[in-house]
Structures are given as structure tokens and as C-alpha cells.
Design a protein around this motif. Structure first.
Motif, PDB file in Angstrom:
ATOM      1  N   SER A  56       0.896  -0.888   0.065  1.00 43.66           N
ATOM      2  CA  SER A  56      -0.329  -0.240  -0.277  1.00 43.66           C
ATOM      3  C   SER A  56       0.499   1.182   0.141  1.00 43.66           C
ATOM      4  CB  SER A  56      -0.949  -0.032   1.238  1.00 43.66           C
ATOM      5  OG  SER A  56      -1.771  -1.512   1.429  1.00 43.66           O
ATOM      6  N   THR A  57       2.046   1.553  -0.464  1.00 49.34           N
ATOM      7  CA  THR A  57       2.679   2.441  -0.397  1.00 49.34           C
ATOM      8  C   THR A  57       3.833   2.596  -2.446  1.00 49.34           C
ATOM      9  OG1 THR A  57       4.903   1.851  -0.065  1.00 49.34           O
ATOM     10  CG2 THR A  57       3.590   1.589   1.976  1.00 49.34           C
ATOM     11  N   ALA A  58       4.020   3.832  -1.737  1.00 52.60           N
ATOM     12  CA  ALA A  58       4.788   3.602  -3.813  1.00 52.60           C
ATOM     13  C   ALA A  58       5.882   3.411  -3.960  1.00 52.60           C
ATOM     14  CB  ALA A  58       4.756   5.344  -3.663  1.00 52.60           C
ATOM     15  N   ASP A  59       6.390   3.384  -2.567  1.00 50.18           N
ATOM     16  CA  ASP A  59       7.951   2.840  -2.672  1.00 50.18           C
ATOM     17  C   ASP A  59       7.868   1.431  -2.672  1.00 50.18           C
ATOM     18  OD1 ASP A  59       9.541   4.985  -2.219  1.00 50.18           O
ATOM     19  OD2 ASP A  59       9.614   4.429  -0.042  1.00 50.18           O
ATOM     20  N   ARG A  63       8.960  -1.347  -6.160  1.00 47.65           N
ATOM     21  CA  ARG A  63      10.255  -2.529  -5.510  1.00 47.65           C
ATOM     22  C   ARG A  63       9.031  -3.961  -6.592  1.00 47.65           C
ATOM     23  NH1 ARG A  63       9.912  -2.217  -0.610  1.00 47.65           N
ATOM     24  NH2 ARG A  63       8.478  -3.200   0.144  1.00 47.65           N
ATOM     25  N   ALA A  64       8.079  -3.824  -6.111  1.00 53.43           N
ATOM     26  CA  ALA A  64       7.005  -5.013  -6.860  1.00 53.43           C
ATOM     27  C   ALA A  64       7.524  -5.193  -7.683  1.00 53.43           C
ATOM     28  CB  ALA A  64       5.385  -4.628  -6.552  1.00 53.43           C
ATOM     29  N   VAL A  65       7.301  -3.795  -8.806  1.00 55.08           N
ATOM     30  CA  VAL A  65       7.236  -4.330 -10.080  1.00 55.08           C
ATOM     31  C   VAL A  65       8.671  -4.360 -10.817  1.00 55.08           C
ATOM     32  CG1 VAL A  65       7.398  -1.922 -12.630  1.00 55.08           C
ATOM     33  CG2 VAL A  65       5.615  -1.782 -11.131  1.00 55.08           C
ATOM     34  N   ARG A  66       9.703  -3.903  -9.419  1.00 56.81           N
ATOM     35  CA  ARG A  66      11.178  -4.109 -10.624  1.00 56.81           C
ATOM     36  C   ARG A  66      11.145  -5.746 -10.171  1.00 56.81           C
ATOM     37  NH1 ARG A  66      12.359   0.114  -7.524  1.00 56.81           N
ATOM     38  NH2 ARG A  66      12.608  -0.223  -5.319  1.00 56.81           N
ATOM     39  N   GLU A  67      11.019  -6.367  -9.684  1.00 58.63           N
ATOM     40  CA  GLU A  67      10.599  -7.862  -8.643  1.00 58.63           C
ATOM     41  C   GLU A  67       9.719  -8.494 -10.162  1.00 58.63           C
ATOM     42  OE1 GLU A  67       9.249  -8.439  -5.063  1.00 58.63           O
ATOM     43  OE2 GLU A  67      11.189  -7.307  -3.783  1.00 58.63           O
ATOM     44  N   LEU A  68       8.875  -8.209 -10.637  1.00 61.35           N
ATOM     45  CA  LEU A  68       7.832  -8.796 -11.337  1.00 61.35           C
ATOM     46  C   LEU A  68       8.429  -8.939 -12.961  1.00 61.35           C
ATOM     47  CD1 LEU A  68       4.732  -8.105 -10.145  1.00 61.35           C
ATOM     48  CD2 LEU A  68       5.185 -10.366  -9.988  1.00 61.35           C
ATOM     49  N   LEU A  80      -4.476  -2.517  -9.200  1.00 64.21           N
ATOM     50  CA  LEU A  80      -5.606  -1.505  -9.043  1.00 64.21           C
ATOM     51  C   LEU A  80      -4.986  -0.866  -7.414  1.00 64.21           C
ATOM     52  CD1 LEU A  80      -9.110  -3.909  -9.045  1.00 64.21           C
ATOM     53  CD2 LEU A  80      -8.143  -2.622 -10.375  1.00 64.21           C
ATOM     54  N   ALA A  81      -5.039   0.455  -7.576  1.00 66.99           N
ATOM     55  CA  ALA A  81      -4.174   0.827  -6.876  1.00 66.99           C
ATOM     56  C   ALA A  81      -4.941   2.378  -6.087  1.00 66.99           C
ATOM     57  CB  ALA A  81      -2.445   1.404  -6.473  1.00 66.99           C
ATOM     58  N   GLY A  82      -3.945   2.986  -5.297  1.00 69.57           N
ATOM     59  CA  GLY A  82      -4.815   3.902  -4.908  1.00 69.57           C
ATOM     60  C   GLY A  82      -3.678   5.292  -5.128  1.00 69.57           C
ATOM     61  N   THR A  83      -4.389   6.796  -4.666  1.00 67.80           N
ATOM     62  CA  THR A  83      -3.467   7.524  -4.934  1.00 67.80           C
ATOM     63  C   THR A  83      -2.435   8.049  -5.545  1.00 67.80           C
ATOM     64  OG1 THR A  83      -5.384   8.598  -3.931  1.00 67.80           O
ATOM     65  CG2 THR A  83      -3.993  10.481  -4.603  1.00 67.80           C
ATOM     66  N   GLU A  84      -1.658   7.204  -4.489  1.00 66.15           N
ATOM     67  CA  GLU A  84      -0.254   7.929  -4.435  1.00 66.15           C
ATOM     68  C   GLU A  84       0.692   5.836  -4.990  1.00 66.15           C
ATOM     69  OE1 GLU A  84       1.755   8.364  -0.688  1.00 66.15           O
ATOM     70  OE2 GLU A  84       0.579  10.032  -0.896  1.00 66.15           O
ATOM     71  N   VAL A  85       0.374   4.615  -4.672  1.00 68.47           N
ATOM     72  CA  VAL A  85       0.088   3.849  -5.548  1.00 68.47           C
ATOM     73  C   VAL A  85       0.483   3.478  -6.965  1.00 68.47           C
ATOM     74  CG1 VAL A  85       0.224   0.938  -5.295  1.00 68.47           C
ATOM     75  CG2 VAL A  85       0.241   2.754  -3.240  1.00 68.47           C
ATOM     76  N   LEU A  86      -0.964   3.841  -7.276  1.00 67.13           N
ATOM     77  CA  LEU A  86      -0.986   3.493  -8.968  1.00 67.13           C
ATOM     78  C   LEU A  86      -0.268   4.032  -9.864  1.00 67.13           C
ATOM     79  CD1 LEU A  86      -4.382   2.773 -10.732  1.00 67.13           C
ATOM     80  CD2 LEU A  86      -2.919   4.302 -11.693  1.00 67.13           C
ATOM     81  N   PRO A  87      -0.453   5.779  -9.682  1.00 65.42           N
ATOM     82  CA  PRO A  87       0.660   6.386 -10.907  1.00 65.42           C
ATOM     83  C   PRO A  87       2.647   5.633  -9.870  1.00 65.42           C
ATOM     84  CG  PRO A  87      -0.863   7.702  -9.549  1.00 65.42           C
ATOM     85  CD  PRO A  87      -1.516   6.360  -8.255  1.00 65.42           C
TER      86      PRO A  87
END
Length: 394
Positions: A56-59, A63-68, A80-87
Motif C-alpha cells: 500500500s505504498t509507492a515505494d 519494488r514490486a514492479v522491479r521484482e516482477l 488496482l491501487a490508490g492515489t499514490e500507489v497506482l501512479p
């Protein structure tokens, strides 16, 4: 970020990366996405679905994108995410040159808020959702249903992205609502979490506000409603576009803050849509979710499922599903009937965007569940029945 090297297994099986909030404040938004991934994994031969927690955080999202990408060889990213996470997910994919598909975020905030323009659209990141203007049109329908045209509407908007974009003079909620003939009273934005709304209540009384619209959290909405009741301000209707995707939870101290609040309806079991993967209806998906999880269906469930439909379609129609540019081109060309409705990236309001149709609803006391989302106004979703009437807030 280096792209993973291709091998024979990757050519046969395309990996779909899924950034999911499993911990933190957005974890409930992760529930329908996790369920859709589990449900569809065996129905998508040739695709490997792999998730990572954004926390639930931008950081955490970056990190999740890099690992994937680096560890799992993901060829497309979903979230699907929130105001900071999706961007954060979308921006990381844009920088890395990895196609990304997302939803549940007003498209103007996704597009203009991340720096795109008509002359400079995104190359890798795609989105489907409603717009701030669609919210305003839907809410104006509801305001007019209780009092006719020319309402004086009090705006309960924060000083963060929700409030800033809602009041944006070109791309926001404000100009679309004004164009319908309504006068909006917008005191200074408040800081979340709020400690009080005396300034808003004073301004609303002075200006003769009889309808309130909001993008508040459930906690702040509850604080406002209690303070308004104590001061004798009783609006004829409250509309809220945030945190209303989830059923209200009764509390020991009384009604939940979302009770009798009108909101957006973007997906329900009654929507006349089917899966492009196996023909499952919206009603069948909601029933399967409740049976499997023991929890009430959620509006984001339909959009979560549709993410996988579009990803599967793009990978199947791409000239080379291992080539990010080919997958991105397939996303840009997608026109697909999904369980969330028709999605068309070839005729969106801007490049990279497909829109979702909205109806108006209200959380009311239910039969099968303590509170159920009644569709109370609909002129934009063909085939969706109206099954309730607007009631004034208590």
C-alpha cells in the motif's frame, strides 16, 4: 532497469505481473484482484500470473514492479491501487518500457496528473476508468432527482490530489458540475485526517447549501456528518466518490458514515455483462466471490477481472507477445466486451484511456447483507435495472 532475457519457456508462457495491495491501508482493494487472479489462473493457458505485494505504498509498488520484471520476467503489469500507489506502478513501468494496465482511478488524474498531454501521450501505460466529469454528471443526476436544477452544493474536498483535481478548472469535477447549472461552494481544502469542519459548516450555512458532495475518507465523512447534525445542518443529499466501493460496516455506536450516502455505481451483479474468457456473467462472478470468500461482493471485483481479460486479449493479439512494443500496440488497439462492460482504447477521450460507464447508487439497509448498494438512477448503462429510490440521509 534491464529487461529479462528470453528463453524457450518464456516464449511458450507469457508472465503477467500483478501488483496487489495485500498489506497496509489498501489491502481491501487487493482482495478482489487476488481473487480474480486465483479464479482465472487455470482458465488462461499459456499465461503465468504472478503477484507481488505493494504494501500500500509507492515505494512498495516500485519494488514490486522491479521484482516482477527482473525476477519473474513479466511481459505486462496489472494493478488496482490508490492515489499514490497506482501512479508509482505506472510510472515505473513507463520508465522501464514494460506495458502496464490499471483501473479504479479517475482517468484525468491518471493522465494529466502524471504529466501526459495530447501532444505527448504515454507509450507503455494504459488505463480504463471513469472520469471526474463522469462523476460530476452522475452526481448532478442525483442532486436534480431530489431538488431539481440549480442546486447549491457544498464541496467537502481535501487539500490533496482528490480535492485538487476535483476543483481543477479545466479537467476536474467543478467545471462539469457548473455546466449543469449548479452553484458549488468550495471552502479551503482540509488536511487529512481532519480534526473538524467548523469552517465548512459555517460556509455551507451562510451560502444556503442543501446538498453536499465529497471525496472524503469514511472517517472524515463520519466526522462531518456528526458535526453537521450537532449544528443542525441537514442536507437533502450527500454524494461521495471515495471509499464508497465497499459495503458499510455497522458499528457499535450507530450507523456507519456511508449509510444513505449516494455514490457511483460502476459494477454490480445486475450489470448485463459477460466474461470474454468463459462467458461468466456479472451475477455469477459476484456469487462465486461470496461463496469462496464468505464476504459480500465488491464493486472493484468486476474491474479486477476485466484487467485479466484485456491482458489476455492483448497478449493473444500482439504480433510477438514477448516484445513489449507489440504488446503495447495491442493494448492501444483493443476493443473488447468484458465483464466490466465495453472497453475501447481506439476511441477514448485521449490516447491510452478507455472509459467505464457510471450509474448512481446509494447504500441502503439490505436483506441479504446489512447494507446493499441500490441503483437509484441510471441513464448511461443500458440494461442495468433501477432497484431503489433515493432516501434522505438520516
Amino acid at each position: 532497469m534491464e529487461r529479462p532475457r528470453k528463453n524457450s519457456e518464456e516464449v511458450r508462457t507469457a508472465t503477467v505481473g500483478v501488483v496487489i495491495a495485500r498489506t497496509g491501508r489498501l489491502a481491501r482493494l487487493g482482495d478482489p484482484l487476488a481473487y480474480a487472479m486465483e479464479l482465472l489462473a487455470p482458465k488462461l493457458p499459456g499465461l503465468r500470473l504472478v503477484g507481488r505485494d505493494s504494501a500500500s505504498t509507492a515505494d512498495g509498488a516500485r519494488r514490486a514492479v522491479r521484482e516482477l520484471v527482473e525476477d519473474e520476467g513479466a511481459r505486462i503489469m496489472l494493478t488496482l491501487a490508490g492515489t499514490e500507489v497506482l501512479p508509482a506502478v505506472a510510472d515505473t513501468c513507463e520508465e522501464a518500457g514494460i506495458p502496464c494496465l490499471s483501473s479504479t482511478f479517475p482517468w484525468q488524474v491518471y493522465y494529466y496528473g502524471r504529466g501526459a498531454t495530447a501532444q505527448r501521450p504515454f507509450r507503455w501505460t494504459y488505463h480504463f476508468c471513469w472520469g471526474l466529469d463522469d462523476i460530476a454528471e452522475t452526481f448532478a443526476d442525483l442532486w436534480e432527482a431530489v431538488g431539481g436544477t440549480g442546486r447549491t452544493v457544498g464541496c467537502l474536498w481535501n487539500d490533496g490530489p482528490q480535492g485538487t483535481w476535483s476543483r481543477h478548472e479545466e479537467h476536474g469535477f467543478l467545471p462539469a458540475a457548473r455546466a449543469r447549472g449548479h452553484r458549488l461552494v468550495d471552502p479551503a481544502g482540509y488536511r487529512e485526517p481532519s480534526t473538524g469542519f467548523d469552517g465548512h459548516l459555517s460556509a455551507f450555512r451562510d451560502e444556503g447549501v442543501d446538498v453536499v458532495t465529497s471525496a472524503a475518507t469514511g472517517t472524515d465523512l463520519g466526522l462531518f456528518r456528526r458535526a453537521a447534525a450537532e449544528q443542525g445542518l441537514r442536507p437533502r443529499l450527500i454524494t461521495c466518490s471515495r471509499w464508497l466501493a465497499y459495503p458499510p460496516v455497522p458499528t457499535a455506536t450507530g450507523e456507519p458514515p456511508q449509510a444513505d450516502v449516494a455514490t457511483l455505481v460502476y459494477w454490480t451483479p445486475a450489470h448485463p455483462y459477460r466474461s470474454s474468457i468463459d462467458g461468466m456473467t456479472a451475477a455469477e462472478l459476484a456469487e462465486a466471490y461470496e461463496r469462496s470468500t464468505g464476504n459480500q461482493w465488491l464493486q472493484p471485483l468486476g474491474l479486477a477481472y476485466a484487467l485479466f481479460e484485456v491482458a489476455a486479449h492483448a497478449l493473444a493479439t500482439a504480433g510477438d507477445p514477448t516484445d513489449p512494443a507489440a504488446v503495447a500496440a495491442a493494448l492501444a488497439a483493443t476493443r473488447l466486451e468484458t465483464i466490466a462492460g465495453p472497453l475501447d482504447w481506439t476511441s477514448g477521450p485521449v490516447e491510452n484511456i478507455a472509459t467505464v460507464r457510471l450509474a448512481g447508487g446509494q447504500w441502503q439497509r439490505g436483506r441479504a447483507h446489512p447494507y446493499e448498494l441500490a441503483v437509484v438512477h441510471n441513464r448511461r448503462v443500458e440494461g442495468l435495472p433501477v432497484d431503489g429510490e433515493l432516501v434522505p440521509p438520516a
